[in-house]
Every structure is written in C-alpha cells, then in structure tokens.
Design an enzyme around this catalytic site. Structure first.
Site, mmCIF file in Angstrom:
data_model
loop_
_atom_site.group_PDB
_atom_site.id
_atom_site.type_symbol
_atom_site.label_atom_id
_atom_site.label_comp_id
_atom_site.label_asym_id
_atom_site.label_seq_id
_atom_site.Cartn_x
_atom_site.Cartn_y
_atom_site.Cartn_z
ATOM 1 N N LYS A 22 0.658 -1.040 -0.208
ATOM 2 C CA LYS A 22 0.325 0.089 0.371
ATOM 3 C C LYS A 22 0.767 1.203 0.403
ATOM 4 C CE LYS A 22 -0.722 -1.227 4.668
ATOM 5 N NZ LYS A 22 -1.744 -1.682 5.646
ATOM 6 N N GLY B 39 5.828 -7.374 -8.183
ATOM 7 C CA GLY B 39 4.308 -7.189 -9.376
ATOM 8 C C GLY B 39 4.140 -6.493 -10.301
ATOM 9 N N GLY C 287 1.410 -4.034 -10.375
ATOM 10 C CA GLY C 287 1.147 -2.767 -9.716
ATOM 11 C C GLY C 287 2.257 -2.069 -9.520
ATOM 12 N N ASP D 250 0.267 -14.794 -7.446
ATOM 13 C CA ASP D 250 -1.004 -15.491 -8.232
ATOM 14 C C ASP D 250 -0.607 -15.323 -9.812
ATOM 15 O OD1 ASP D 250 -1.981 -13.726 -6.523
ATOM 16 O OD2 ASP D 250 -2.475 -11.514 -6.793
ATOM 17 N N MET E 183 -5.698 -18.315 -2.639
ATOM 18 C CA MET E 183 -5.421 -17.051 -3.747
ATOM 19 C C MET E 183 -5.411 -16.311 -4.825
ATOM 20 S SD MET E 183 -3.345 -15.032 -0.818
ATOM 21 C CE MET E 183 -3.671 -14.699 0.894
ATOM 22 N N ARG F 197 -17.435 -28.367 4.231
ATOM 23 C CA ARG F 197 -16.662 -28.693 5.179
ATOM 24 C C ARG F 197 -15.783 -27.286 4.228
ATOM 25 N NH1 ARG F 197 -19.265 -29.595 8.128
ATOM 26 N NH2 ARG F 197 -18.914 -30.335 11.082
ATOM 27 N N ARG G 273 2.032 -17.896 1.049
ATOM 28 C CA ARG G 273 3.199 -16.947 0.207
ATOM 29 C C ARG G 273 4.116 -17.140 1.826
ATOM 30 N NH1 ARG G 273 0.085 -11.451 0.209
ATOM 31 N NH2 ARG G 273 1.347 -11.046 1.403
HETATM 32 O O1 F6P Z 1 -1.005 -10.862 -5.002
HETATM 33 C C1 F6P Z 1 -1.084 -11.462 -3.636
HETATM 34 C C2 F6P Z 1 -1.920 -11.630 -2.796
HETATM 35 O O2 F6P Z 1 -1.364 -12.502 -2.326
HETATM 36 C C3 F6P Z 1 -3.732 -12.039 -2.785
HETATM 37 O O3 F6P Z 1 -3.330 -13.492 -4.442
HETATM 38 C C4 F6P Z 1 -4.286 -11.553 -2.397
HETATM 39 O O4 F6P Z 1 -6.071 -11.529 -2.459
HETATM 40 C C5 F6P Z 1 -3.526 -11.176 -1.689
HETATM 41 O O5 F6P Z 1 -2.198 -10.840 -2.534
HETATM 42 C C6 F6P Z 1 -3.958 -10.621 -0.354
HETATM 43 O O6 F6P Z 1 -3.246 -9.199 0.105
HETATM 44 P P1 F6P Z 1 -2.786 -8.981 1.286
HETATM 45 O O7 F6P Z 1 -1.777 -9.679 2.009
HETATM 46 O O8 F6P Z 1 -2.942 -7.577 1.711
HETATM 47 O O9 F6P Z 1 -3.961 -8.935 2.243
#
Ligand code: F6P
Length: 361
Positions: A78, A115, A117, A141, A183, A277, A286
């Site tokens: 951010k 990435g 962005g 992603d 994700m 479930r 990650r």
């Molecule tokens: O872009 C990577 C990612 O892990 C996405 O798959 C997921 O939507 C997002 O980032 C989660 O972001 P944060 O770490 O801000 O929760």
C-alpha cells in the site's frame, strides 16, 4: 569496468523466493566487484529521512536465506507514492521525495522485485527521476504478462496441492465435500494448477462462469460412482451466481477478496445434501520455504538482472522473464500491459476438462 553501486527492493505482497532473488543479486553483483544496497520496505524506505537501507554482503546469505520465506528487506503493498494516503485523510503526490531518496543513495541502477502494480509505480518513478531500473517478476498470482511464470507461484501451488493432500483423507473418513479457497486475486492460476495436481473434482476460477446446478451435478455423479468424498477448489475472486464479489474490509479501508468458499460450501450442502467443510488457505500460500523451482527461477532472474545492468540494458526499463525454457528480458511497459489471467484455451484448462474435472460451466 567501473565499480557500480546498485539498489534492490521488494515491493507488493511477499511470496516465497524473494530472499533467494536478493541472494542471487548480491552474489552475482559481488562477483563483479559491485556494492549492493538493500532498500527497506519497498519505496517506503525512501520516504523517511535518512532513507532506510543497508549494504548487503554475500556472507549474510550463506545458509538459511536461500530457503527462507518472506523478504529480509520488508515490503509493502500500500501507499502508492503518486497518491499517498496522509494521516488527515487527504492524498498527496510524494513521488518527488522517493526520487530524491533514490538519488541520495547514489545508485547506478535499481532492481525492483514486484508484481504488475509495483512495476507500474516503479517504472513511473524511474522515468520521472531518470533512474535505471530492472524488474524481477514475483507474485503467487502468476498474472504478470510476458513471462510464463513468476517467483512465488510454484510454491503457492505446492502449498495448495499439499492442502488437498491433507484434506482428502479427512474428507474420505467423514463422507464430506471439502471446499478449499485459494488466493490468486483476479486470476485463477493457483486454483487451476493445484486443483489438477491435487485431484479436485471441481475447480472454480474467476475466468469461467459457473452454475450451482453444474457443480452439484458433478458432486452427485462422484457420489453415485461410489466415492464418498469430493474436493472442490475455488479461487478467491470467484463471484456469487448473481455476480457479487466476496470481500473483507480492513480497518485501514483496504479491501481484499475472501469468503467465496463459505458461499460455495453452503450452496453445495443445500443442493446435494452432502456435508461440506470449508478451508480458507490464505497467507500460508505466501510464507513457506520456496520450492526448488522457485529457488532456480529466483537465482536465474537475479543473475540476469545484474547482467542487464552490466550490459547497460536497464536504461529503458526492462523486466527479466521466463520464456520457452530461457531467461530473457522484455520492456517492463509491455509486461505491465500484458496482464495474464487464465487463457481458456490453455493446456491446463484442456487437461482439467479431459480429466472430467468440472469447471462449473
Ligand atoms: O497478490 C498476492 C495476494 O496474496 C493475492 O493473492 C491476495 O488477494 C492478496 O495478495 C492478499 O493481500 P494482503 O496480503 O494485503 O492480505
């Protein structure tokens, strides 16, 4: 050749393999006699005075870092410097401060691991400040164009596949349908790859519109064939049948995908009468040690990025990429434009269909 001083930063969400990239850059730069400066917390490290950085030496990387998840440099997803959120609620263009921070470090070039962005921001900053920049693509992603794969994707798929391996025995023990939400943001690559590798019956991705009737029919067919359990993988950006997104709002105003798994689980329980479930895999995709594939990719990308700087190719803004079994470089601007979600004619979509996996359509 004159000794160079290069910077490196990690930007955007972290993933497995970032430390392996940093290590590769430091080792190959030191091989050329250059200095490497690690900028802390992405561009945020340049917004503070003095800029937050440290000189990286190869010794630091002996041993554990090749294997370790996360990023020793820290990162942020951010705080776009062109519209930086200020404490009073306003937004401010702080790009000039970041460019000044880069200049203060006296760097010949910067390697940005990010990435799409992050690349959009970094290349804009590079243009504004006349900074030589090379991008190294990373994202679980796998949605960056012009590269077949990015650092972190393979590990995320491995983690999601392992989750299916762990869900299958408990599903079979209890006659259950297990839903795994993964994700991937707006691209279904993780769901598709892990779903095939982990033997899913249903894979839902944002690129393909599904109906509850279709996926319920698949689950009923599985049960009628004599199997007592089912595995469903759903990508986080899949919408409800009437097109609504599932998102979670955080206290800082940020929104992230999350929650579609519970929706699909409830709908499937209702329409098939099966017990369901839901597991939301989240950030474990990650944070683990990188797979060998991610370590290789990270190493090859790090070495190539340093080579580009040595050949003075970084001036125009290049991104290293993996294409046809080779490490190449492409214009970073082209890569940003070529966003890559799941191609419906791709071999993996064909494979899933040929295996009888329901994609919901
Ligand atoms: O872009 C990577 C990612 O892990 C996405 O798959 C997921 O939507 C997002 O980032 C989660 O972001 P944060 O770490 O801000 O929760």
């Amino acid at each position: 050749m004159a000794k160079k001083r290069i910077g490196i930063l990690t930007s955007g969400g972290d993933c497995a393999g970032l430390n392996a990239v940093i290590r590769a850059v430091v080792h190959s730069a030191h091989h050329l006699g250059w200095d490497v400066v690690g900028i802390q917390d992405g561009t945020a490290g340049l917004l503070v005075h003095p800029p937050q950085y440290r000189v990286l030496t190869p010794n630091e990387f002996d041993g554990i870092l090749l294997r370790q998840g996360g990023t020793i440099l820290g990162t942020t997803n951010k705080g776009n410097p062109f519209a930086f959120p200020m404490p009073d609620g306003s937004v401010k263009d702080r790009s000039g401060e970041i460019v000044a921070g880069f200049k203060a470090l006296n760097l010949d070039a910067v390697i940005g691991i990010g990435g799409d962005g992050s690349f959009a921001i970094l290349s804009r900053l590079a243009k504004q400040g006349g900074i030589n920049m090379v991008g190294i693509p990373k994202t679980i992603d796998n949605d960056i164009g012009m590269t077949e794969t990015s650092v972190g994707f393979d590990t995320a798929v491995a983690v999601a596949t392992e989750a299916l391996d762990r869900l299958q025995p408990t599903a079979a023990s209890h006659d259950r349908i297990m839903i795994l939400e993964v994700m991937g943001r707006d691209a279904g690559h993780i769901a598709l790859a892990a779903g095939i590798a982990g033997g899913a019956d249903v894979i839902l991705i944002p690129e393909i519109k599904y109906s509850i009737e279709n996926i319920a029919a698949k689950i009923r067919a599985v049960k009628e064939s004599g199997r007592n359990f089912g595995l469903v993988v759903v990508s986080e950006a899949v919408k409800t049948v009437d097109g609504s997104k599932f998102e979670v709002s955080y206290s800082d105003g940020q929104k992230r995908y999350g929650g579609i798994g519970n929706y699909i689980g409830a709908k499937l329980a209702e329409s098939t009468g099966s017990e369901t479930r839901v597991t939301v895999l989240g950030h474990v995709q990650r944070g683990s040690p990188p797979t060998y594939n991610d370590r290789l990719l990270a190493s090859a990308f790090g070495v190539k990025a340093v080579e580009l700087i040595r050949q003075r190719q970084s001036k125009c803004g290049r991104m290293v990429a993996w294409q046809n079994r080779e490490v190449v470089d492409v214009a970073i601007e082209d890569a940003i434009k070529a966003y890559q979600d799941v191609d419906l004619n791709s071999p993996l979509v064909h494979t899933a269909r040929a295996l009888g996996i329901s994609l919901g359509d």
